[in-house]
Design a protein around this motif. Structure first.
Motif, short mmCIF file in Angstrom:
data_model
loop_
_atom_site.label_atom_id
_atom_site.label_comp_id
_atom_site.label_asym_id
_atom_site.label_seq_id
_atom_site.Cartn_x
_atom_site.Cartn_y
_atom_site.Cartn_z
N LEU A 247 -1.37 -26.06 -29.11
CA LEU A 247 -2.64 -26.68 -28.80
C LEU A 247 -3.70 -25.82 -28.54
O LEU A 247 -4.82 -25.95 -28.85
CB LEU A 247 -2.73 -27.72 -27.72
CG LEU A 247 -1.77 -29.06 -27.97
CD1 LEU A 247 -1.64 -29.93 -26.78
CD2 LEU A 247 -2.34 -29.66 -29.26
N PHE A 248 -3.65 -24.50 -27.71
CA PHE A 248 -4.36 -23.57 -27.44
C PHE A 248 -5.00 -22.81 -28.58
O PHE A 248 -6.19 -22.40 -28.65
CB PHE A 248 -4.02 -22.82 -26.34
CG PHE A 248 -4.78 -21.72 -26.04
CD1 PHE A 248 -6.04 -22.11 -24.94
CD2 PHE A 248 -4.69 -20.41 -26.08
CE1 PHE A 248 -6.81 -21.13 -24.39
CE2 PHE A 248 -5.71 -19.48 -25.58
CZ PHE A 248 -6.90 -19.77 -24.98
N ALA A 249 -3.94 -22.74 -29.58
CA ALA A 249 -4.22 -22.19 -30.94
C ALA A 249 -5.29 -22.77 -31.59
O ALA A 249 -6.33 -22.17 -32.15
CB ALA A 249 -2.96 -21.63 -31.42
N ALA A 250 -4.95 -23.94 -31.76
CA ALA A 250 -5.79 -24.96 -32.53
C ALA A 250 -7.36 -24.92 -31.86
O ALA A 250 -8.10 -24.90 -32.48
CB ALA A 250 -5.14 -26.42 -32.30
N PHE A 251 -7.35 -25.11 -30.58
CA PHE A 251 -8.55 -25.09 -29.87
C PHE A 251 -9.24 -23.78 -30.20
O PHE A 251 -10.61 -23.68 -30.53
CB PHE A 251 -8.35 -25.16 -28.27
CG PHE A 251 -9.50 -24.76 -27.48
CD1 PHE A 251 -10.39 -25.99 -27.40
CD2 PHE A 251 -9.82 -23.51 -26.74
CE1 PHE A 251 -11.58 -25.64 -26.62
CE2 PHE A 251 -10.94 -23.35 -25.99
CZ PHE A 251 -11.85 -24.53 -25.92
N VAL B 211 -12.96 -23.42 -31.96
CA VAL B 211 -14.07 -22.55 -31.32
C VAL B 211 -14.47 -21.49 -32.50
O VAL B 211 -15.55 -21.48 -32.63
CB VAL B 211 -13.71 -21.86 -30.09
CG1 VAL B 211 -14.71 -21.02 -29.70
CG2 VAL B 211 -13.59 -22.89 -29.06
N TYR B 212 -13.60 -21.12 -33.16
CA TYR B 212 -13.82 -19.83 -34.32
C TYR B 212 -14.79 -20.41 -35.35
O TYR B 212 -15.68 -19.94 -35.84
CB TYR B 212 -12.50 -19.15 -34.73
CG TYR B 212 -12.84 -18.24 -35.74
CD1 TYR B 212 -13.41 -17.03 -35.44
CD2 TYR B 212 -12.45 -18.36 -36.99
CE1 TYR B 212 -13.51 -16.14 -36.59
CE2 TYR B 212 -12.74 -17.53 -38.03
CZ TYR B 212 -13.35 -16.27 -37.51
OH TYR B 212 -13.47 -15.25 -38.69
N MET B 213 -14.27 -21.79 -35.84
CA MET B 213 -15.08 -22.46 -37.07
C MET B 213 -16.27 -22.96 -36.36
O MET B 213 -17.08 -22.89 -37.35
CB MET B 213 -14.05 -23.58 -37.34
CG MET B 213 -12.72 -23.33 -37.99
SD MET B 213 -13.00 -22.40 -39.44
CE MET B 213 -13.33 -23.48 -40.62
N LEU B 214 -16.39 -23.41 -35.33
CA LEU B 214 -17.79 -23.52 -34.64
C LEU B 214 -18.76 -22.36 -34.76
O LEU B 214 -19.73 -22.43 -34.91
CB LEU B 214 -17.64 -24.20 -33.32
CG LEU B 214 -18.79 -24.53 -32.59
CD1 LEU B 214 -19.55 -25.78 -33.18
CD2 LEU B 214 -18.59 -24.94 -31.18
N MET B 215 -18.31 -21.34 -34.29
CA MET B 215 -18.98 -19.89 -34.36
C MET B 215 -19.42 -19.62 -35.62
O MET B 215 -20.47 -19.24 -35.68
CB MET B 215 -18.09 -19.04 -33.50
CG MET B 215 -18.12 -19.15 -32.11
SD MET B 215 -19.36 -19.39 -31.20
CE MET B 215 -18.98 -19.85 -29.73
#
Length: 64
Positions: A48-52, A56-60
């Motif tokens: 779940l942390f890796a998905a989060f 966040v990376y995709m959002l950036m």
């Protein structure tokens, strides 16, 4: 009559040994299941942390 003396406790002792053996097996099963559940929970948190972090990376990347 039987060949055993009146003070022969072999039946009792064998029952106690079987009960102790089954107790050890039971506790081993409980500990094994608990360890397995803890490992699965830790793995779920990591996934779940890796998905989060991926989100966040995709959002950036979309803010550029």
């Amino acid at each position: 009559m039987t060949d055993r003396d009146w003070y022969d406790d072999s039946d009792y002792e064998s029952a106690v040994e079987r009960a102790e053996r089954m107790t050890r097996v039971g506790w081993a099963a409980i500990v094994g299941t608990t360890v397995l559940l803890v490992v699965v929970a830790i793995a779920a948190v990591v996934v779940l942390f890796a998905a989060f972090l991926g989100m966040v990376y995709m959002l950036m990347l979309s803010d550029r």
